[in-house]
Design an enzyme around this catalytic site. Sequence first.
Site, short mmCIF file in Angstrom:
data_model
loop_
_atom_site.label_atom_id
_atom_site.label_comp_id
_atom_site.label_asym_id
_atom_site.label_seq_id
_atom_site.Cartn_x
_atom_site.Cartn_y
_atom_site.Cartn_z
N THR A 248 80.73 10.73 57.71
CA THR A 248 79.67 11.52 58.33
C THR A 248 79.87 11.65 59.83
OG1 THR A 248 77.31 11.46 58.85
CG2 THR A 248 78.34 9.35 58.40
N ASP A 249 79.31 12.71 60.39
CA ASP A 249 79.36 12.86 61.86
C ASP A 249 78.52 11.80 62.57
OD1 ASP A 249 76.82 13.82 61.20
OD2 ASP A 249 77.11 15.80 62.11
N GLU A 250 77.64 11.12 61.83
CA GLU A 250 76.76 10.14 62.49
C GLU A 250 77.51 8.95 63.06
OE1 GLU A 250 73.19 9.04 60.55
OE2 GLU A 250 72.94 10.99 59.62
N TYR B 49 72.67 2.56 58.54
CA TYR B 49 73.45 3.50 57.72
C TYR B 49 74.73 3.91 58.44
CZ TYR B 49 75.13 8.00 56.09
OH TYR B 49 75.95 9.03 55.69
N LYS C 17 78.79 3.19 57.67
CA LYS C 17 79.77 4.27 57.42
C LYS C 17 80.92 4.14 58.43
CE LYS C 17 79.74 7.22 54.89
NZ LYS C 17 80.23 7.29 53.48
P1 NAD Z 1 73.36 10.49 47.75
O1 NAD Z 1 72.53 9.33 48.17
O2 NAD Z 1 72.70 11.73 47.27
O3 NAD Z 1 74.39 10.03 46.59
C1 NAD Z 1 75.04 8.80 46.60
C2 NAD Z 1 75.54 8.51 45.20
O4 NAD Z 1 76.26 7.28 45.22
C3 NAD Z 1 74.41 8.35 44.17
O5 NAD Z 1 74.72 9.05 42.99
C4 NAD Z 1 74.38 6.84 43.90
O6 NAD Z 1 73.94 6.51 42.60
C5 NAD Z 1 75.84 6.48 44.12
N1 NAD Z 1 76.01 5.06 44.50
C6 NAD Z 1 75.32 4.36 45.43
N2 NAD Z 1 75.77 3.09 45.47
C7 NAD Z 1 76.77 2.99 44.55
C8 NAD Z 1 77.62 1.95 44.14
N3 NAD Z 1 77.53 0.72 44.69
N4 NAD Z 1 78.54 2.20 43.18
C9 NAD Z 1 78.63 3.44 42.61
N5 NAD Z 1 77.84 4.47 42.96
C10 NAD Z 1 76.92 4.25 43.92
O7 NAD Z 1 74.31 10.78 48.99
P2 NAD Z 1 74.93 12.16 49.50
O8 NAD Z 1 74.01 12.77 50.47
O9 NAD Z 1 75.42 12.93 48.35
O10 NAD Z 1 76.18 11.59 50.32
C11 NAD Z 1 77.43 11.40 49.68
C12 NAD Z 1 78.44 10.97 50.72
O11 NAD Z 1 78.55 11.95 51.74
C13 NAD Z 1 78.09 9.66 51.42
O12 NAD Z 1 79.27 8.93 51.62
C14 NAD Z 1 77.52 10.11 52.76
O13 NAD Z 1 77.72 9.16 53.75
C15 NAD Z 1 78.34 11.35 53.01
N6 NAD Z 1 77.74 12.39 53.86
C16 NAD Z 1 76.50 12.87 53.56
C17 NAD Z 1 75.97 13.91 54.35
C18 NAD Z 1 74.63 14.53 54.03
O14 NAD Z 1 74.20 15.43 54.74
N7 NAD Z 1 73.94 14.13 52.98
C19 NAD Z 1 76.70 14.40 55.44
C20 NAD Z 1 77.96 13.85 55.70
C21 NAD Z 1 78.47 12.87 54.90
O1 TDX Z 2 60.42 14.15 56.57
C1 TDX Z 2 61.29 14.22 57.43
N1 TDX Z 2 61.00 14.82 58.62
C2 TDX Z 2 61.91 14.96 59.62
O2 TDX Z 2 61.59 15.51 60.69
C3 TDX Z 2 62.63 13.72 57.22
C4 TDX Z 2 62.99 13.05 55.91
C5 TDX Z 2 63.55 13.88 58.23
N2 TDX Z 2 63.21 14.46 59.41
C6 TDX Z 2 64.24 14.68 60.44
C7 TDX Z 2 65.12 13.50 60.76
C8 TDX Z 2 66.43 14.17 61.15
O3 TDX Z 2 66.38 14.58 62.51
O4 TDX Z 2 65.12 15.68 59.91
C9 TDX Z 2 66.48 15.42 60.28
C10 TDX Z 2 67.32 15.27 59.03
O5 TDX Z 2 66.91 14.06 58.39
P1 TDX Z 2 67.65 13.50 57.08
O6 TDX Z 2 67.59 14.52 56.01
O7 TDX Z 2 67.10 12.15 56.80
O8 TDX Z 2 69.16 13.46 57.55
P2 TDX Z 2 69.94 12.67 58.74
O9 TDX Z 2 69.23 11.45 59.16
O10 TDX Z 2 70.30 13.68 59.78
O11 TDX Z 2 71.26 12.22 57.92
C11 TDX Z 2 71.88 13.13 56.99
O12 TDX Z 2 73.02 13.74 57.55
C12 TDX Z 2 74.13 12.90 57.78
C13 TDX Z 2 72.24 12.43 55.69
O13 TDX Z 2 71.08 11.81 55.15
C14 TDX Z 2 73.32 11.40 55.93
O14 TDX Z 2 73.73 10.83 54.69
C15 TDX Z 2 74.51 12.09 56.57
O15 TDX Z 2 75.47 11.14 56.94
#
Ligand code: NAD
Ligand code: TDX
Length: 332
Positions: free
Chosen positions: A121-123, A148, A152
């Site tokens: 992630t960019d975080e 988190y 990562k």
């Molecule tokens: P998510 O929480 O929706 O999905 C995570 C999945 O991993 C779930 O299906 C969960 O059951 C599984 N999991 C958790 N722990 C596990 C374990 N110990 N063994 C096997 N499976 C397990 O997450 P997401 O938003 O789909 O993110 C997926 C990946 O992408 C993560 O690595 C996250 O850091 C990365 N990522 C997410 C975002 C975003 O915007 N959501 C952005 C950049 C990178």
């Molecule tokens: O109810 C809300 N209100 C609100 O203002 C929630 C849930 C979030 N927020 C804000 C927090 C953040 O500034 O919205 C923005 C996005 O929040 P999230 O969806 O929780 O995402 P963020 O914390 O940015 O992280 C996401 O992007 C990077 C993913 O959850 C991570 O897994 C990924 O690495």
Amino acid sequence: MGTLLVTGGAGFIGSNFVHHVIGNTDHSVIVLDKLTYAGNAASLAGLPEDRVRLVEGDIADATLVDDLFGQVDAVVHYAAESHNDNSLHDPRPFLDTNIVGTYTLLEAARKHDRRFHHISTDEVYGDLELDDPARFTENTPYNPSSPYSSTKAGSDLLVRAWVRSFGVKATISNCSNNYGPYQHVEKFIPRQITNVLRGIRPKLYGKGENVRDWIHADDHSSAVLTILDKGVIGETYLIGADGEKDNKTVVELILSITGQPADAYDHVTDRPGHDMRYAIDSTKLRTELGWTPRYQDFEAGLKATIDWYRDNEAWWTPAKDGVEAFYASKGQ
Ligand code: NAD
Ligand code: TDX
């Protein structure tokens, strides 16, 4: 043609990737997923059973992981504890899955000499000021803010060490915020969409000035396939689609698309340590590997995502009340 092991393939981005692989390649997929609260087998419904197999299990289970690595050609590692707010409440599962789980997979990649792609992630780069002209690049120093993002960051560093010390054939990608179908209702965009669909006012943390760089999950998938295909071992690629928007703008767009008054939302307690802005410079991926995103129109992508949540209420309803009760207990 080959078989991919996709960890976390029943989660949001992992399941979008499995759909993308089945629709756009000849590969077969084994999904390894623990089916935590965030995993949902229904996200893989309708995919051909002769090409997609779901194995329920933990990436930190070395015996299971060893067995599965022996059955595949390459591994794409999405599984993680992924929600910042949960990591502020209970960090431990983030260490177990993001650090120990990634370590377990790397040891299997080393033993079986398998191509490994690590999703990050960019975080990991921390945050930027609103008026900073800079964006994150592959050379930005790591500076994570939350349990988190620090786990990562730790997992990324493990991958780099396993490449250098043991010759593991790994690449890393760090992507910006994803949106699209199958995203858990704890996350910002689906939480606000499903609030509106239920007649609940959207909840904006603090002033809503924080900026996220949005990319459609399908574009993330195409970028990962590009890196698997053409990426250079040991390299990191940033994935982004020039989608910077502040949170207030996103909430107002959701309200306008759904025909609600633009101010029909509440400001709630801010997230502790809330990162201000993320922004990705994806020049390396575009120029060196020739990738471009397809979803350039955020409003159109958001509208399609709203339609998906409207049409798939049975997918998100079981999680909704529990998520809202958790947020309410925190004044959010
Ligand atoms: P998510 O929480 O929706 O999905 C995570 C999945 O991993 C779930 O299906 C969960 O059951 C599984 N999991 C958790 N722990 C596990 C374990 N110990 N063994 C096997 N499976 C397990 O997450 P997401 O938003 O789909 O993110 C997926 C990946 O992408 C993560 O690595 C996250 O850091 C990365 N990522 C997410 C975002 C975003 O915007 N959501 C952005 C950049 C990178
Ligand atoms: O109810 C809300 N209100 C609100 O203002 C929630 C849930 C979030 N927020 C804000 C927090 C953040 O500034 O919205 C923005 C996005 O929040 P999230 O969806 O929780 O995402 P963020 O914390 O940015 O992280 C996401 O992007 C990077 C993913 O959850 C991570 O897994 C990924 O690495």
